[in-house]
Motif scaffolding. Structure first.
Motif, short mmCIF file in Angstrom:
data_model
loop_
_atom_site.label_atom_id
_atom_site.label_comp_id
_atom_site.label_asym_id
_atom_site.label_seq_id
_atom_site.Cartn_x
_atom_site.Cartn_y
_atom_site.Cartn_z
N LYS A 99 26.12 4.34 -9.16
CA LYS A 99 25.74 3.16 -8.40
C LYS A 99 26.46 1.90 -8.89
CE LYS A 99 21.24 5.09 -7.16
NZ LYS A 99 19.77 4.94 -7.23
N LYS A 100 26.57 1.78 -10.21
CA LYS A 100 27.27 0.61 -10.77
C LYS A 100 28.74 0.61 -10.35
CE LYS A 100 24.28 -0.07 -14.79
NZ LYS A 100 24.17 0.06 -16.27
N ILE A 101 29.35 1.78 -10.34
CA ILE A 101 30.77 1.86 -9.98
C ILE A 101 30.98 1.49 -8.52
CG2 ILE A 101 32.73 3.45 -9.68
CD1 ILE A 101 31.77 4.90 -12.22
N VAL A 102 30.17 2.05 -7.61
CA VAL A 102 30.41 1.76 -6.19
C VAL A 102 30.13 0.29 -5.87
CG1 VAL A 102 29.95 4.15 -5.49
CG2 VAL A 102 28.10 2.46 -5.37
N LYS A 103 29.20 -0.33 -6.62
CA LYS A 103 28.89 -1.74 -6.37
C LYS A 103 30.02 -2.67 -6.79
CE LYS A 103 24.71 -1.92 -8.23
NZ LYS A 103 23.38 -2.46 -8.62
N LEU A 104 31.00 -2.15 -7.51
CA LEU A 104 32.17 -2.96 -7.87
C LEU A 104 33.05 -3.23 -6.65
CD1 LEU A 104 33.21 -1.25 -11.23
CD2 LEU A 104 32.00 -3.43 -10.95
N ASN A 105 32.84 -2.46 -5.57
CA ASN A 105 33.66 -2.58 -4.35
C ASN A 105 35.15 -2.53 -4.70
OD1 ASN A 105 31.54 -2.84 -2.41
ND2 ASN A 105 31.16 -4.88 -3.22
N LEU A 106 35.51 -1.48 -5.41
CA LEU A 106 36.87 -1.32 -5.89
C LEU A 106 37.86 -1.15 -4.76
CD1 LEU A 106 35.87 1.28 -8.59
CD2 LEU A 106 36.84 -0.96 -9.12
N LYS A 107 39.09 -1.56 -5.02
CA LYS A 107 40.15 -1.30 -4.06
C LYS A 107 40.28 0.20 -3.83
CE LYS A 107 45.14 -2.07 -3.46
NZ LYS A 107 46.36 -2.60 -4.12
N ASN A 108 40.31 0.94 -4.92
CA ASN A 108 40.39 2.41 -4.83
C ASN A 108 39.47 3.02 -5.88
OD1 ASN A 108 42.74 2.81 -2.89
ND2 ASN A 108 43.74 1.58 -4.48
N LEU A 109 38.55 3.86 -5.43
CA LEU A 109 37.76 4.70 -6.32
C LEU A 109 38.21 6.13 -6.06
CD1 LEU A 109 35.49 5.51 -8.22
CD2 LEU A 109 33.86 5.20 -6.33
N ILE A 110 38.86 6.72 -7.04
CA ILE A 110 39.41 8.06 -6.88
C ILE A 110 38.59 9.00 -7.75
CG2 ILE A 110 41.46 9.51 -7.07
CD1 ILE A 110 42.12 5.91 -7.42
N THR A 111 38.18 10.12 -7.20
CA THR A 111 37.44 11.10 -7.99
C THR A 111 38.00 12.49 -7.80
OG1 THR A 111 35.25 12.01 -8.50
CG2 THR A 111 35.68 11.46 -6.19
N THR A 112 37.99 13.25 -8.89
CA THR A 112 38.35 14.67 -8.83
C THR A 112 37.10 15.53 -8.65
OG1 THR A 112 38.39 14.59 -11.26
CG2 THR A 112 40.51 14.52 -10.13
N ASN A 113 35.94 14.90 -8.56
CA ASN A 113 34.68 15.64 -8.39
C ASN A 113 34.55 16.12 -6.94
OD1 ASN A 113 34.23 14.86 -11.01
ND2 ASN A 113 32.72 13.30 -10.50
N TRP A 114 33.96 17.30 -6.78
CA TRP A 114 33.76 17.86 -5.44
C TRP A 114 32.38 17.51 -4.89
CZ3 TRP A 114 34.22 22.90 -8.49
CH2 TRP A 114 35.51 23.04 -9.00
N ASP A 115 31.48 17.04 -5.73
CA ASP A 115 30.11 16.74 -5.28
C ASP A 115 30.10 15.51 -4.37
OD1 ASP A 115 29.60 14.22 -6.86
OD2 ASP A 115 29.99 15.57 -8.53
N ASN A 116 28.94 15.23 -3.79
CA ASN A 116 28.83 14.10 -2.85
C ASN A 116 28.01 12.94 -3.43
OD1 ASN A 116 26.26 15.15 -2.79
ND2 ASN A 116 26.22 15.56 -0.59
N LEU A 117 27.97 12.83 -4.76
CA LEU A 117 27.11 11.82 -5.38
C LEU A 117 27.64 10.41 -5.19
CD1 LEU A 117 26.02 13.67 -8.65
CD2 LEU A 117 24.81 13.44 -6.47
#
Length: 246
Positions: A99-117
């Protein structure tokens, strides 16, 4: 670099990251460690379960990617995805770090995770991200923040896990790969939730080295770890700067 010099470097690096966030050129790569606090298995736990399914109680020293491919070949695609969906259950919920990461409203959030969290966290926090899970999604992305699932998703059954998936990555995800490679030339990149032995980190380091003359420093955060000069110097030569946050 001694400990005293490193402390100065660490403080300067944190300031650089904050500046990149404020000026909208910060991109974060998020690994499996981010989802571990939501009760999902770590990479090693997943590999151990798959190994046990293949070999019983026998301990096998085998490359993780080869092991995943043997599992796929032995049981077939349907069972492969069935078991992975059991390991990475859809009923898990995002933790505070998601939640803290998404609230940063990053230009790009890249994940290698397959989950939908991260997707759930985006909905929970009322954020807006273009969600990119396959090459076709890039064409529909607008100028907003992007969540790029660079190794696909279980939902779309296009994950990168087996050795063949890594070897054919450029063929299967050419637009995503080129987009991400470009990020290293334009953005300040921070890696979170990864161990340095992670195959995903090795893939990222390979991309970094291919653009070594035209990129900013890439930071990798290690939580509850003390400064290790030999490790730091080794990865510094690959343009990866480790931030030890004790």
């Amino acid at each position: 670099m001694d400990k005293k010099q490193y402390k100065v470097f660490l403080n300067t690096s944190i300031k650089n990251i904050k500046k990149a966030l404020d000026e909208n050129y910060l991109s974060i790569f998020a690994g499996a460690g981010i989802s571990a606090n939501s009760g999902l298995p770590t990479w090693n736990e997943l590999i151990e379960d798959i190994s046990e399914k293949l070999y019983g109680d026998k301990k096998q020293k085998e490359d993780n990617l080869v092991l995943a491919e043997k599992f796929y070949n032995q049981f077939g695609e349907n069972y492969y995805y069935q078991k992975l969906n059991e390991y990475i259950s859809n009923n898990k919920q995002p933790n505070d770090l998601h939640k803290k990461i998404v609230k940063l409203n990053l230009k790009n959030l890249i994940t290698t995770n397959w989950d939908n969290l991260f997707e759930k966290a985006i909905d929970d926090e009322g954020c807006f991200y273009n969600i990119i899970k396959k090459d076709e999604d890039i064409g529909f992305a607008t100028g907003f923040s992007k969540l790029i699932k660079m190794h696909g998703s279980l939902e779309d059954q296009n994950i990168v896990f087996k050795e063949e998936d890594y070897l054919k990555y450029s063929n299967n995800f050419p637009l995503i790969e080129n987009y991400i490679k470009g990020i290293f030339s334009t953005d300040l990149v921070v890696l979170m939730g990864y161990s340095l032995s992670d195959n995903n980190v090795k893939q990222i380091i390979s991309w970094v080295n291919s653009k070594a003359n035209n990129i900013k420093p890439v930071y990798l955060i290690k939580i509850n770890k003390k400064f290790d000069k030999l490790e730091f110097d080794f990865y510094k030569n690959k343009n990866i700067y480790i931030l030890y946050l004790g």
